[in-house]
Design an enzyme around this catalytic site. Sequence first.
Site, mmCIF file in Angstrom:
data_model
loop_
_atom_site.group_PDB
_atom_site.id
_atom_site.type_symbol
_atom_site.label_atom_id
_atom_site.label_comp_id
_atom_site.label_asym_id
_atom_site.label_seq_id
_atom_site.Cartn_x
_atom_site.Cartn_y
_atom_site.Cartn_z
ATOM 1 N N LYS A 1 -15.158 7.655 -3.305
ATOM 2 C CA LYS A 1 -16.403 7.919 -2.565
ATOM 3 C C LYS A 1 -17.011 9.259 -2.998
ATOM 4 O O LYS A 1 -18.226 9.386 -3.156
ATOM 5 C CB LYS A 1 -16.136 7.913 -1.056
ATOM 6 N N LYS B 1 -8.875 13.669 4.888
ATOM 7 C CA LYS B 1 -8.024 12.481 4.861
ATOM 8 C C LYS B 1 -6.977 12.649 5.961
ATOM 9 O O LYS B 1 -6.907 13.715 6.576
ATOM 10 C CB LYS B 1 -7.333 12.309 3.504
ATOM 11 N N ARG B 2 -6.158 11.605 6.225
ATOM 12 C CA ARG B 2 -5.081 11.772 7.186
ATOM 13 C C ARG B 2 -4.224 12.972 6.782
ATOM 14 O O ARG B 2 -4.070 13.263 5.586
ATOM 15 C CB ARG B 2 -4.205 10.513 7.237
ATOM 16 N N LYS C 1 0.244 14.385 1.125
ATOM 17 C CA LYS C 1 -1.149 14.598 0.714
ATOM 18 C C LYS C 1 -1.432 16.084 0.442
ATOM 19 O O LYS C 1 -2.462 16.439 -0.101
ATOM 20 C CB LYS C 1 -2.107 14.037 1.754
ATOM 21 N N HIS D 1 0.812 -1.229 0.000
ATOM 22 C CA HIS D 1 0.000 0.000 0.000
ATOM 23 C C HIS D 1 0.839 1.270 0.000
ATOM 24 O O HIS D 1 0.284 2.355 0.155
ATOM 25 C CB HIS D 1 -0.915 0.044 1.231
ATOM 26 N N THR E 1 -8.925 6.177 -1.725
ATOM 27 C CA THR E 1 -10.245 5.565 -1.841
ATOM 28 C C THR E 1 -11.315 6.614 -1.558
ATOM 29 O O THR E 1 -12.432 6.503 -2.057
ATOM 30 C CB THR E 1 -10.403 4.383 -0.855
HETATM 31 C C1 26Q Z 1 3.397 0.394 10.434
HETATM 32 C C2 26Q Z 1 4.293 0.063 11.441
HETATM 33 C C3 26Q Z 1 4.104 0.525 12.734
HETATM 34 C C4 26Q Z 1 3.011 1.323 13.017
HETATM 35 C C5 26Q Z 1 2.111 1.653 12.023
HETATM 36 C C6 26Q Z 1 2.313 1.201 10.722
HETATM 37 C C7 26Q Z 1 1.346 1.570 9.649
HETATM 38 C C8 26Q Z 1 -0.021 1.584 9.916
HETATM 39 C C9 26Q Z 1 -0.936 1.937 8.929
HETATM 40 C C10 26Q Z 1 1.764 1.892 8.368
HETATM 41 C C11 26Q Z 1 0.838 2.232 7.386
HETATM 42 C C12 26Q Z 1 -0.515 2.262 7.654
HETATM 43 C C13 26Q Z 1 -1.554 2.624 6.672
HETATM 44 C C14 26Q Z 1 -1.342 2.873 5.405
HETATM 45 C C15 26Q Z 1 -2.422 3.269 4.505
HETATM 46 O O1 26Q Z 1 -3.535 3.527 4.935
HETATM 47 N N1 26Q Z 1 -2.167 3.340 3.199
HETATM 48 C C16 26Q Z 1 -3.188 3.717 2.246
HETATM 49 O O2 26Q Z 1 -3.827 2.525 1.786
HETATM 50 C C17 26Q Z 1 -4.940 2.832 0.973
HETATM 51 C C18 26Q Z 1 -5.626 1.517 0.631
HETATM 52 O O3 26Q Z 1 -4.872 0.814 -0.297
HETATM 53 C C19 26Q Z 1 -4.518 3.601 -0.250
HETATM 54 O O4 26Q Z 1 -5.671 3.970 -0.963
HETATM 55 C C20 26Q Z 1 -3.723 4.848 0.124
HETATM 56 O O5 26Q Z 1 -3.212 5.465 -1.035
HETATM 57 C C21 26Q Z 1 -2.589 4.472 1.071
HETATM 58 O O6 26Q Z 1 -1.934 5.638 1.537
#
Ligand code: 26Q
Length: 825
Positions: free
Chosen positions: A668, A556-557, A562, A365, A664
């Site tokens: 929406k 979004k985050r 972004k 991702h 995503t």
């Molecule tokens: C990893 C290690 C330790 C702590 C946290 C994490 C961690 C947690 C969540 C790393 C990444 C995430 C989330 C990533 C994320 O949400 N990515 C998004 O995924 C979506 C679904 O595929 C995409 O549409 C987005 O582009 C992408 O940013």
Amino acid sequence: MMMSEKEMMLENTVSAYENSLLNHCRYSMGEEWQQLSKRDLFQTAALAVRDRLIDRLIETEERYRQSDAKRLYYLSMEFLMGRTLGNSLINLNAYDACKDALMKLGVDLEEVREIEPDAALGNGGLGRLAACFLDSLATLDMPGFGYGINYEYGLFKQLIKNGYQKEEPDHWLAYGTPWQIRRPDETLRIHVYGRIETPKSKDFEYGHLWVDTKEILGVPYDMPIVGYGGRTVNCLRLYSARSSQEFDMEIFNNGDYVKAVEQKMTSETISKVLYPSDSVKSGRELRLKQEYFLVACAVRDIVRRYERDHKNALSKFASKVAIQLNDTHPALAIAELMRVLIDDKDLPWEEAWEITHDTFAYTNHTLLAEALEKWPVSLLELVVPRHLQIIKEINRRFLEQVARVFPDDPERLKRMTIITEDGESQVRMAHLSIVGSHSVNGVSELHSELVKKSLVPDFHELTPEKFNNKTNGVTQRRWLLKANPALAELITETIGDRWITELEELHMLEPYAEAGQFQQEFRSIKRDNKLRLAKVILDTNDVVVDPDSIFDVHIKRIHEYKRQSLNCMRIIHEYLSLVEDNQQPVAPRTYIFAGKAAPGYWAAKQIIKMINNVAQIINNDPRANEFMKVVFIPDYKVSLAEKIIPAADISEQVSTAGMEASGTGNMKFAMNGALTMGTLDGANIEICEEVGEENIFIFGLKAAEIEKMKREKSYNPWEYYYHDGRIKRVMDALNSKSFCTDENERFVWFYEAVLNAGDTYFLLADLASYIEAQERAGAAYLQTDDWTGKAILNVARTGKFSSDRTILEYAKEIWNIKRYMRNGH
Ligand code: 26Q
């Protein structure tokens, strides 16, 4: 006589709901109806719905078992479920029945729904994608199950104090949840720490070597997931960590009662809290234990179920089980399955490896280097020594294979190794995931290309057949049918209701794009949605906004890539043009922001402060007020997104090209008739292809151009600053006290990051193009009928972006799972 299944199953009529509600009121809540509090009412309604889910859950499981169905298990550290009550009622086709039953008892279902806390067991896109996938799997009658962690605290609650984000814990389980069924009988014993006893032989065909471990219990809680139509109810299994003995008897007997209780608490911290970062890796021991805890519980549960249904034939495992890794977070599952097969089931390495490799598939991702997971070897050695040993052996065999295919290429081995040797030795979880899986996919066309060409080109060269794309999607049941009931009804009246399960049907709306009557109804629905949001904004922000202004939405985050800051800069430009040059925007706008910053991400938190300061200055300037308002709505979450998205006119999707894997939210918005203002990044590209260039606002550099400028180091933000007076004015304003609410605030850091630290996110390179695209959008909005036509075409052409389509692709091309319809359906 035995009752038939149909007679046993609870009905979805008004009187059946009335019955259930009154029964639960008395026998579950122990109250009289008039005595129920708001929260009790939610609980009571949820219990009535839950009974119906359980009936169908049992029936579904029996159906899969009888067919000996191949099952898909979706392993994810995050499931961002949001609220369940409304969604379940809609999917059960019981919304009106329940609503009417409550009404007869003097209660408004809408109000009851607002009581439900969001299940915020995820950060953002990745977690919400998992939730949409579960909805699609159940709707498609496919045996697909989620495995996750039952975090006691979900993503923090966001407060805004003096323009700054403050975090508060989200104790969503404080009052328990009616949506979980505890399964204590299926509790698992998980081992951590300990040491490896000296092996008797060099290979891995020996028995148990992992000794002196600590034991933790994994207690499963099942959340029923009902598909649309109510035929299929799958489940999401979430594990809570419990200590294995009420007290550690040894410590207890030694008289240290407090220490014994302390130890018990320590094991339970594993499922305590969701890590609130969606990018920067934490490298923390607790996070590693969480990842391992999920993986150990899931793998053992999957193997146990397989063995229950298939006596002693592990060789066929991969033909009955598919496991999808949602990013690398559950990548230890590869080592855990190897460990189970070798240590517990006595399989030889080669056989175990073939099963493992054929079972796992991995979704990437992110391309951001800082978000790629790496764990220090020393930490793995401490927490999961046996798994580290297995990973080392996987790596040894893998590098041997690479060396056979590419002899005399030590540099390549260094690039590809799972375990890095330079500096602190680390395990690269992406490399482990790729090597241990038969499929590796990205989440949009562009992203999947970049995975092959930039992220891991060596792996693509070695095994090109593994790599594929699965463009993300979202469930139209939640994001259109539930979030925008009025638009859903208009669509159904116009083209029938098949779009609810076959989104491509929306194409049938195209002939109505220019029809006067349809346009009018479409516009009136959008306006009602804007009015509804304006009320929310008045409540949360105490700001009055005009429902006839353009609702320009950026939710979004909060992340530098972004580029909420790019939007902010353009707003400042518009404001300065107005107050200094007397240049009025062609149409009034309301700029709406929402989103959380990782608590440790300083720059992201500063961006929140910057937006709030700009909002305060603009909202309090009478010269600006009839043209612009800026609001930052606090505590963004799924249930808030459901209120904001249907009210949007413009959807801001402005990431630096090449950095947003898919997005995503963009889907929406388009589905709800907002026009995208976006760069050619992630799924924006595919949205543009679908809706047509004339129905979207595209601006900025392309991924290849950015890549080239980076490679040639040819980008100099100062050139843009001196060349374009508009850009200079915005930057100088940020470097001054203009947007400061008190002393010592100034956004000097931003000025420095952009002009003196190389502008990593190409803000200045894209600003002029962005300003112009926004001017085009403003002018286009004035052509009311044209704009409505474009908005309708956006809805009509988003059929591709249903997660049903995505899931059908995964099912056919990766998982090889089938649909199992109930008889008579
Ligand atoms: C990893 C290690 C330790 C702590 C946290 C994490 C961690 C947690 C969540 C790393 C990444 C995430 C989330 C990533 C994320 O949400 N990515 C998004 O995924 C979506 C679904 O595929 C995409 O549409 C987005 O582009 C992408 O940013």
